[in-house]
Design a protein around this motif. Structure first.
Motif, PDB file in Angstrom:
ATOM      1  N   TYR A  89     -14.253 -15.170  13.491  1.00  0.00           N
ATOM      2  CA  TYR A  89     -13.555 -13.766  13.714  1.00  0.00           C
ATOM      3  C   TYR A  89     -13.318 -13.255  12.224  1.00  0.00           C
ATOM      4  N   THR A  90     -13.263 -11.956  12.130  1.00  0.00           N
ATOM      5  CA  THR A  90     -13.067 -11.242  10.977  1.00  0.00           C
ATOM      6  C   THR A  90     -11.695 -10.423  11.067  1.00  0.00           C
ATOM      7  N   ILE A  91     -10.728 -10.503  10.263  1.00  0.00           N
ATOM      8  CA  ILE A  91      -9.834  -9.220  10.167  1.00  0.00           C
ATOM      9  C   ILE A  91     -10.081  -8.414   9.090  1.00  0.00           C
ATOM     10  N   ARG A  92     -10.385  -7.222   9.102  1.00  0.00           N
ATOM     11  CA  ARG A  92     -10.585  -6.375   8.060  1.00  0.00           C
ATOM     12  C   ARG A  92      -9.383  -5.508   7.475  1.00  0.00           C
ATOM     13  N   LEU A  93      -9.022  -5.430   6.215  1.00  0.00           N
ATOM     14  CA  LEU A  93      -8.033  -4.710   5.747  1.00  0.00           C
ATOM     15  C   LEU A  93      -8.503  -3.441   4.823  1.00  0.00           C
ATOM     16  N   ILE A  94      -8.507  -2.290   5.548  1.00  0.00           N
ATOM     17  CA  ILE A  94      -9.321  -1.188   5.262  1.00  0.00           C
ATOM     18  C   ILE A  94      -8.147  -0.300   4.701  1.00  0.00           C
ATOM     19  N   PRO A  95      -8.317   0.148   3.194  1.00  0.00           N
ATOM     20  CA  PRO A  95      -7.462   1.028   2.682  1.00  0.00           C
ATOM     21  C   PRO A  95      -7.884   2.497   3.272  1.00  0.00           C
ATOM     22  N   THR A  96      -6.875   3.271   3.537  1.00  0.00           N
ATOM     23  CA  THR A  96      -7.110   4.756   4.114  1.00  0.00           C
ATOM     24  C   THR A  96      -6.800   5.826   2.756  1.00  0.00           C
ATOM     25  N   SER A  97      -6.693   5.275   1.714  1.00  0.00           N
ATOM     26  CA  SER A  97      -6.314   6.146   0.649  1.00  0.00           C
ATOM     27  C   SER A  97      -6.800   5.475  -0.597  1.00  0.00           C
ATOM     28  N   THR A  98      -6.369   5.756  -1.859  1.00  0.00           N
ATOM     29  CA  THR A  98      -6.970   5.227  -3.124  1.00  0.00           C
ATOM     30  C   THR A  98      -5.903   4.153  -3.563  1.00  0.00           C
ATOM     31  N   THR A  99      -4.924   3.691  -2.729  1.00  0.00           N
ATOM     32  CA  THR A  99      -4.035   2.671  -3.157  1.00  0.00           C
ATOM     33  C   THR A  99      -4.836   1.376  -2.818  1.00  0.00           C
ATOM     34  N   PHE A 100      -4.134   0.238  -3.457  1.00  0.00           N
ATOM     35  CA  PHE A 100      -4.515  -1.262  -3.200  1.00  0.00           C
ATOM     36  C   PHE A 100      -3.535  -2.151  -3.446  1.00  0.00           C
ATOM     37  N   GLY A 101      -3.751  -3.278  -3.254  1.00  0.00           N
ATOM     38  CA  GLY A 101      -2.432  -4.295  -3.086  1.00  0.00           C
ATOM     39  C   GLY A 101      -2.760  -5.203  -2.306  1.00  0.00           C
ATOM     40  N   ALA A 102      -1.635  -6.020  -1.893  1.00  0.00           N
ATOM     41  CA  ALA A 102      -1.576  -7.366  -1.129  1.00  0.00           C
ATOM     42  C   ALA A 102      -1.161  -7.167   0.153  1.00  0.00           C
ATOM     43  N   MET A 103      -1.429  -8.030   1.041  1.00  0.00           N
ATOM     44  CA  MET A 103      -1.012  -8.022   2.414  1.00  0.00           C
ATOM     45  C   MET A 103      -1.206  -9.540   2.737  1.00  0.00           C
ATOM     46  N   THR A 104      -0.346  -9.816   3.667  1.00  0.00           N
ATOM     47  CA  THR A 104      -0.474 -11.225   4.360  1.00  0.00           C
ATOM     48  C   THR A 104      -0.329 -11.177   5.687  1.00  0.00           C
ATOM     49  N   VAL A 105      -1.231 -12.320   6.274  1.00  0.00           N
ATOM     50  CA  VAL A 105      -1.232 -12.172   7.830  1.00  0.00           C
ATOM     51  C   VAL A 105      -0.968 -13.673   8.063  1.00  0.00           C
ATOM     52  N   PHE A 131       0.617  -1.225  -0.167  1.00  0.00           N
ATOM     53  CA  PHE A 131       0.035   0.118  -0.029  1.00  0.00           C
ATOM     54  C   PHE A 131       0.805   1.213   0.038  1.00  0.00           C
ATOM     55  N   GLY A 132       2.070   1.174  -0.390  1.00  0.00           N
ATOM     56  CA  GLY A 132       3.096   2.185  -0.407  1.00  0.00           C
ATOM     57  C   GLY A 132       3.411   2.947   0.953  1.00  0.00           C
ATOM     58  N   SER A 133       2.676   3.311   1.833  1.00  0.00           N
ATOM     59  CA  SER A 133       3.013   3.810   2.953  1.00  0.00           C
ATOM     60  C   SER A 133       2.325   2.871   4.021  1.00  0.00           C
ATOM     61  N   SER A 134       3.030   3.412   5.465  1.00  0.00           N
ATOM     62  CA  SER A 134       2.295   2.656   6.609  1.00  0.00           C
ATOM     63  C   SER A 134       0.895   3.087   6.935  1.00  0.00           C
ATOM     64  N   ILE A 135       0.699   4.500   6.419  1.00  0.00           N
ATOM     65  CA  ILE A 135      -0.661   5.064   6.952  1.00  0.00           C
ATOM     66  C   ILE A 135      -1.555   4.736   5.648  1.00  0.00           C
ATOM     67  N   ASN A 136      -1.473   4.197   4.875  1.00  0.00           N
ATOM     68  CA  ASN A 136      -2.363   3.905   3.541  1.00  0.00           C
ATOM     69  C   ASN A 136      -3.447   2.779   3.759  1.00  0.00           C
ATOM     70  N   ALA A 137      -3.215   2.134   4.765  1.00  0.00           N
ATOM     71  CA  ALA A 137      -4.244   0.923   5.079  1.00  0.00           C
ATOM     72  C   ALA A 137      -4.184   0.551   6.709  1.00  0.00           C
ATOM     73  N   GLN A 138      -5.271   0.050   7.204  1.00  0.00           N
ATOM     74  CA  GLN A 138      -5.251  -0.262   8.397  1.00  0.00           C
ATOM     75  C   GLN A 138      -5.946  -1.763   8.521  1.00  0.00           C
ATOM     76  N   VAL A 139      -5.689  -2.397   9.755  1.00  0.00           N
ATOM     77  CA  VAL A 139      -6.249  -3.738   9.865  1.00  0.00           C
ATOM     78  C   VAL A 139      -6.939  -3.324  11.295  1.00  0.00           C
ATOM     79  N   THR A 140      -8.087  -4.241  11.466  1.00  0.00           N
ATOM     80  CA  THR A 140      -8.936  -4.390  12.604  1.00  0.00           C
ATOM     81  C   THR A 140      -9.374  -5.755  13.083  1.00  0.00           C
ATOM     82  N   VAL A 141      -9.427  -6.320  14.126  1.00  0.00           N
ATOM     83  CA  VAL A 141     -10.160  -7.482  14.315  1.00  0.00           C
ATOM     84  C   VAL A 141     -11.378  -7.366  14.734  1.00  0.00           C
TER      85      VAL A 141
END
Length: 195
Positions: free
Chosen positions: A127-143, A86-96
């Protein structure tokens, strides 16, 4: 209304009925121009609690991802996120989220990588882990979801080695101690990169 002069995302919206919907673009000043909309469904994947990697890939701006995993009341887990695109640490969030949809772990910035420390599950269910972009970026994430690694140590100076096997996994040493006992703690041979 959402203010959206250059870019924005609205997040997940559940449609209440079948039919044709309208998105209204309403300028708030005398300016005019173009805006592109990306409407996409939720990307989902399942994850296990044994530290095995599970990757989600979003493919459009604003698209949200969701991992689900089965947990048991009282189970203690940690969550390691790697490979964020997502380019920058602040461009996405995760929540459980708990099985009832309420928040277990508040959103954490995680555009590149992050971890959520030991978390005890309050109930049995999915349970659900949400991957939420905080900008218009998109991409992959591994948990990687894993239980902590535990081992015992003695207070006589004997070495006790603990090895983690997944990103974000925590290790716990336990030892018997006595009230008033003065102890020192030394740690060597760490394989975690820099100090």
């Amino acid at each position: 209304p959402v203010y959206c002069g250059t870019s924005c995302d609205v997040g997940t919206t559940t449609l209440p009925t079948t039919g044709t919907y309208t998105i209204r673009l309403a300028p708030t000043s005398t300016t005019f121009g173009a805006m592109t909309a990306h409407i996409s469904g939720l990307v989902s994947a399942t994850a296990s609690t044994d530290g095995t990697a599970s990757t989600l890939t979003t493919t459009a701006p604003g698209q949200i991802g969701a991992w689900t995993f089965t947990g048991t009341a009282g189970q203690t887990l940690s969550f390691g996120f790697t490979g964020g695109g997502f380019g920058s640490s602040i461009n996405a969030q995760v929540t459980v989220l708990k099985p009832d949809g309420t928040t277990l772990v508040s959103p954490v910035y995680c555009g590149n990588s992050c971890d959520i420390g030991l978390t005890t599950l309050p109930t049995t269910g999915t349970y659900t882990i949400r991957l939420i972009p905080t900008s218009t970026t998109f991409g992959a994430m591994t948990v990687h979801i894993s239980a902590p690694v535990t081992t015992t140590a003695t207070t006589n100076g004997t070495a006790s080695t603990l090895t983690t096997t997944a990103p974000g996994q925590l290790g716990l040493w336990t030892f018997a101690g006595t009230a008033g006992q003065a102890l020192s703690f030394g740690f060597t041979r760490g394989g975690f990169g820099s100090s």
